[in-house]
Scaffold this motif. Structure first.
Motif, mmCIF file in Angstrom:
data_model
loop_
_atom_site.group_PDB
_atom_site.id
_atom_site.type_symbol
_atom_site.label_atom_id
_atom_site.label_comp_id
_atom_site.label_asym_id
_atom_site.label_seq_id
_atom_site.Cartn_x
_atom_site.Cartn_y
_atom_site.Cartn_z
ATOM 1 N N GLY A 76 18.337 -1.129 29.776
ATOM 2 C CA GLY A 76 18.824 -2.443 30.272
ATOM 3 C C GLY A 76 19.086 -3.655 29.548
ATOM 4 N N GLY A 77 20.001 -2.947 28.319
ATOM 5 C CA GLY A 77 20.796 -3.930 27.336
ATOM 6 C C GLY A 77 19.745 -4.161 26.179
ATOM 7 N N ARG A 78 18.445 -3.529 26.273
ATOM 8 C CA ARG A 78 17.559 -3.914 25.103
ATOM 9 C C ARG A 78 17.214 -2.711 24.160
ATOM 10 N N TRP A 79 17.198 -2.945 22.831
ATOM 11 C CA TRP A 79 16.740 -2.212 22.036
ATOM 12 C C TRP A 79 15.397 -1.561 22.198
ATOM 13 N N LEU A 80 15.225 -0.325 22.067
ATOM 14 C CA LEU A 80 13.738 0.002 22.066
ATOM 15 C C LEU A 80 13.485 1.124 21.233
ATOM 16 N N VAL A 81 12.004 1.411 20.971
ATOM 17 C CA VAL A 81 11.658 2.331 19.689
ATOM 18 C C VAL A 81 11.076 3.574 20.805
ATOM 19 N N LYS A 82 11.802 4.602 21.036
ATOM 20 C CA LYS A 82 11.103 5.802 21.804
ATOM 21 C C LYS A 82 10.144 6.445 20.823
ATOM 22 N N SER A 83 10.377 6.577 19.658
ATOM 23 C CA SER A 83 9.223 7.192 18.711
ATOM 24 C C SER A 83 9.747 6.644 17.127
ATOM 25 N N LEU A 84 8.475 6.726 16.384
ATOM 26 C CA LEU A 84 9.028 6.004 14.938
ATOM 27 C C LEU A 84 7.997 6.889 14.157
ATOM 28 N N THR A 85 8.441 8.172 13.227
ATOM 29 C CA THR A 85 7.647 8.674 12.512
ATOM 30 C C THR A 85 7.703 8.240 10.986
ATOM 31 N N VAL A 86 6.720 7.909 10.200
ATOM 32 C CA VAL A 86 6.973 7.491 8.964
ATOM 33 C C VAL A 86 5.906 8.634 7.793
ATOM 34 N N ASP A 87 6.483 8.934 6.699
ATOM 35 C CA ASP A 87 6.021 9.655 5.541
ATOM 36 C C ASP A 87 5.403 8.535 4.947
ATOM 37 N N LEU A 88 4.197 8.138 4.809
ATOM 38 C CA LEU A 88 3.874 7.162 3.819
ATOM 39 C C LEU A 88 3.612 7.360 2.301
ATOM 40 N N LYS A 89 3.828 8.775 2.232
ATOM 41 C CA LYS A 89 4.072 9.120 0.599
ATOM 42 C C LYS A 89 3.164 8.544 -0.406
ATOM 43 N N ALA A 90 1.730 8.337 -0.004
ATOM 44 C CA ALA A 90 0.989 7.519 -0.976
ATOM 45 C C ALA A 90 0.979 8.142 -2.329
ATOM 46 N N HIS A 108 0.723 -1.195 -0.025
ATOM 47 C CA HIS A 108 0.008 -0.005 -0.076
ATOM 48 C C HIS A 108 0.696 1.158 -0.068
ATOM 49 N N PHE A 109 2.200 1.077 0.553
ATOM 50 C CA PHE A 109 2.917 2.478 0.707
ATOM 51 C C PHE A 109 4.131 2.071 0.308
ATOM 52 N N PRO A 110 4.607 1.639 -0.943
ATOM 53 C CA PRO A 110 5.907 1.416 -1.405
ATOM 54 C C PRO A 110 6.795 2.457 -1.208
ATOM 55 N N ASN A 111 6.220 3.679 -1.234
ATOM 56 C CA ASN A 111 7.296 4.908 -1.251
ATOM 57 C C ASN A 111 7.612 5.703 0.267
ATOM 58 N N ALA A 112 7.078 4.748 1.226
ATOM 59 C CA ALA A 112 7.016 5.304 2.464
ATOM 60 C C ALA A 112 8.604 5.405 3.040
ATOM 61 N N VAL A 113 8.870 6.363 3.874
ATOM 62 C CA VAL A 113 10.233 6.583 4.546
ATOM 63 C C VAL A 113 9.989 7.134 5.856
ATOM 64 N N VAL A 114 11.013 6.998 6.523
ATOM 65 C CA VAL A 114 11.358 7.437 7.843
ATOM 66 C C VAL A 114 11.831 8.822 8.055
ATOM 67 N N VAL A 115 10.899 9.457 9.110
ATOM 68 C CA VAL A 115 11.195 10.869 9.066
ATOM 69 C C VAL A 115 12.042 10.873 10.328
ATOM 70 N N GLU A 116 13.262 11.041 9.875
ATOM 71 C CA GLU A 116 14.493 11.356 11.261
ATOM 72 C C GLU A 116 14.092 11.931 12.015
ATOM 73 N N ASP A 117 13.586 13.043 11.920
ATOM 74 C CA ASP A 117 13.428 14.236 13.096
ATOM 75 C C ASP A 117 12.295 13.794 13.999
ATOM 76 N N GLY A 118 11.391 12.826 13.781
ATOM 77 C CA GLY A 118 10.493 12.334 14.580
ATOM 78 C C GLY A 118 10.555 11.207 14.868
ATOM 79 N N THR A 119 11.763 10.513 15.017
ATOM 80 C CA THR A 119 12.349 9.123 15.286
ATOM 81 C C THR A 119 13.404 8.926 16.225
ATOM 82 N N GLU A 120 13.256 8.177 17.064
ATOM 83 C CA GLU A 120 14.300 8.094 18.241
ATOM 84 C C GLU A 120 14.499 6.605 18.808
ATOM 85 N N ILE A 121 15.607 6.020 18.294
ATOM 86 C CA ILE A 121 15.654 4.548 18.653
ATOM 87 C C ILE A 121 16.799 4.587 19.705
#
Length: 392
Positions: free
Chosen positions: A378-392, A361-374
Motif C-alpha cells: 500500500g505504498g508503505r515500508w514494512l518489516v516482515k521479519s528482522l533477525t539480529v545477532d546480538l553478539k554479546a 548493551h550490544f555494540p557488536n549486534a548485526v542483522v542476520v540477512e537470511d532471517g530478515t525481510e523488508i
C-alpha cells in the motif's frame, strides 16, 4: 491551465524504481489511483493546504464501510475535522503529548525496553521484530493510557488489524470491522473502570476529565480514545524495525553511534527520511485547485509520495545516501501542517531509546540477512521479519 501529466502508480509493487523527487516531466503525475505528488516542495504545499482533506473516510467507504459505528467514528474523528473544531479537538491532546510528557517518559521507556530485552538470548540470533519492535509501542500505550500492561498484546493486535485498512485490500473489510467492534468494547470497559476506580494522571483519564469539564462530548471522548489506540502501535512498530535494520547494516554509522550516542537522534531522523513507514499520505481535493499548472478537479484523490519527497535531490543533497550530519533535515515522514502526527515526538523517543539500549548493551549486534525481510504494501515500508545477532 492544464498540462498533460506523466503516468505514475504510487501503490505499484515496483514503485521504488523511481529514485525520488520530480519526474522529468514535473513533480505531479496521474495514474489509476489519482494524482501523485513527488517533489518535496509540492508535497509540503499540498500537506499544508487545508483545501486538501484527509482521505481516511473515503478509503473506508471504498472498502464498503459506508455506515454504522465504524463509519460514524471515522467521519467524526480528529482526522476529518477542520477549522475551529479541529483546533478544539487537537489542542488538548497536543498539550498532553508535548515535549514535557515525551521527556518525562524516557525513564519508563528504558524500564520497559529492559524488561522486554531480558528475554533475549544474547548468544543466538533473536527475532527482534517479534520480541521488541512489535511489543514495545503497545506497552508504551498501556503506560500512557493507564491500561494494565497485560493488555499490550490486545492493543498491538487491535492497532494492526484496524489500520490494515491502509493495505488497500478490500478483502480485509471483515477483519477491520471485527477489530473496531472489539476496540470499541475494550475502550468502553476501560473508561468505565477508570470512572469507577478514580481518575489518574494518564492520557485516558485526561480525556475523561476533558469530557467531565464540558470540553468534549461523550462521543468525542471515545472518538479521540479510539484514534489514539488505533494509531498507537503498528506504525511505530515497523518504523522502529526500519531504524534498527538500517543502522545495524551501516557499520560505519553504527560505530560512530557506539562511540558517540549523542548522534543517535540525528541518525533516527535520517532513517525516517530514507525509509518512512507512511510512504504515501492521501488527500482529497475539496474544490477545484490549481496545482503546478494543472487544475485538480474537486473530489480527486491526491497522493503525496512521502518517500519520493524525502529523496528529492532538489531538497536533499545526495538524497539516496545516509548523511549523519545532514543540515536542516526535516523529512515529511510525520507529515506537516495542521494535521501533522500528534505522536511523532513519542515515536522518536521510543526509537532513540531502542537504539540507545543496543548501543550500550550490544555494540557488536548485526542483522542476520537470511532471517530478515523488508518490503512494501500500500505504498508503505514494512518489516516482515528482522533477525539480529546480538553478539554479546
Amino acid at each position: 491551465m492544464t498540462t498533460t501529466l506523466p503516468r505514475f502508480e504510487p501503490f505499484s509493487p515496483d514503485v521504488l524504481t523511481h529514485p525520488g523527487g520530480a519526474l522529468a516531466e514535473g513533480p505531479l503525475a496521474l495514474g489509476s489511483a489519482g494524482y501523485t505528488v513527488l517533489s518535496f516542495e509540492l508535497a509540503t504545499a499540498v500537506l499544508r493546504d487545508k483545501r486538501f482533506q484527509n482521505a481516511a473516510l473515503k478509503l473506508m467507504e471504498d472498502f464498503g464501510i459506508t455506515d454504522g459505528p465504524v463509519h460514524d467514528f471515522r467521519s467524526h474523528s480528529l482526522l476529518m475535522a477542520d477549522g475551529p473544531r479541529h483546533l478544539r479537538l487537537r489542542t488538548p491532546l497536543a498539550r498532553f503529548m508535548g515535549p514535557a510528557t515525551v521527556e518525562n517518559i524516557r525513564g519508563a521507556l528504558r524500564e520497559i525496553i529492559q524488561n522486554l530485552a531480558a528475554g533475549l538470548d544474547p548468544f543466538a540470533p533473536v527475532d527482534f521484530h517479534g520480541d521488541i519492535d512489535r511489543r514495545l509501542p503497545a506497552r508504551v500505550y498501556c503506560y500512557l493510557a493507564g491500561a494494565p500492561a497485560e493488555d499490550a498484546p490486545k492493543v498491538a493486535s487491535l492497532s494492526e488489524r484496524t489500520l490494515s485498512l491502509l493495505n488497500r485490500d478490500p478483502s480485509l473489510t471483515p477483519v477491520i470491522l471485527d477489530a473496531y467492534e472489539e476496540l470499541f468494547a475494550y475502550l468502553e470497559a476501560l473508561v468505565a473502570r477508570k470512572r469507577a476506580q478514580g481518575l489518574g494522571d494518564d492520557m485516558l483519564s485526561f480525556l475523561i476529565a476533558q469530557r467531565d469539564a464540558g470540553k468534549l462530548s461523550e462521543d468525542e471522548l471515545f472518538n479521540e480514545a479510539t484514534a489514539m489506540l488505533e494509531a498507537s502501535s503498528v506504525n511505530t512498530t515497523h518504523q522502529t524495525g526500519l531504524v534498527v535494520w538500517t543502522l545495524l547494516r551501516n557499520r560505519e554509522i553504527w560505530q560512530r553511534l557506539v562511540e558517540d550516542p549523542a548522534l543517535i537522534p540525528a541518525a533516527i531522523v535520517e532513517v525516517l527520511r530514507l525509509y518512512p513507514r507512511p510512504g504515501v499520505i492521501s488527500r482529497i481535493a475539496a474544490e477545484d485547485i490549481e496545482l503546478n499548472g494543472t487544475v485538480i478537479p474537486a473530489g480527486s484523490d491526491v497522493h503525496v509520495a512521502v518517500w519520493s519527497a524525502n529523496r528529492d535531490p532538489a531538497r536533499f543533497e545526495n538524497p539516496t545516501e545516509f548523511v549523519l550530519e545532514r543540515e536542516h533535515n526535516q523529512p515529511l515522514t510525520f507529515s506537516t501542517g495542521s494535521h501533522n502526527c500528534l505522536g511523532q515526538g513519542l515515536a522518536r523517543v521510543e526509537m532513540e531509546e531502542v537504539v540507545s539500549y543496543l548501543v550500550r548493551h550490544f555494540p557488536n549486534a548485526v542483522v542476520v540477512e537470511d532471517g530478515t525481510e523488508i518490503g512494501q504494501a500500500g505504498g508503505r515500508w514494512l518489516v516482515k521479519s528482522l533477525t539480529v545477532d546480538l553478539k554479546a
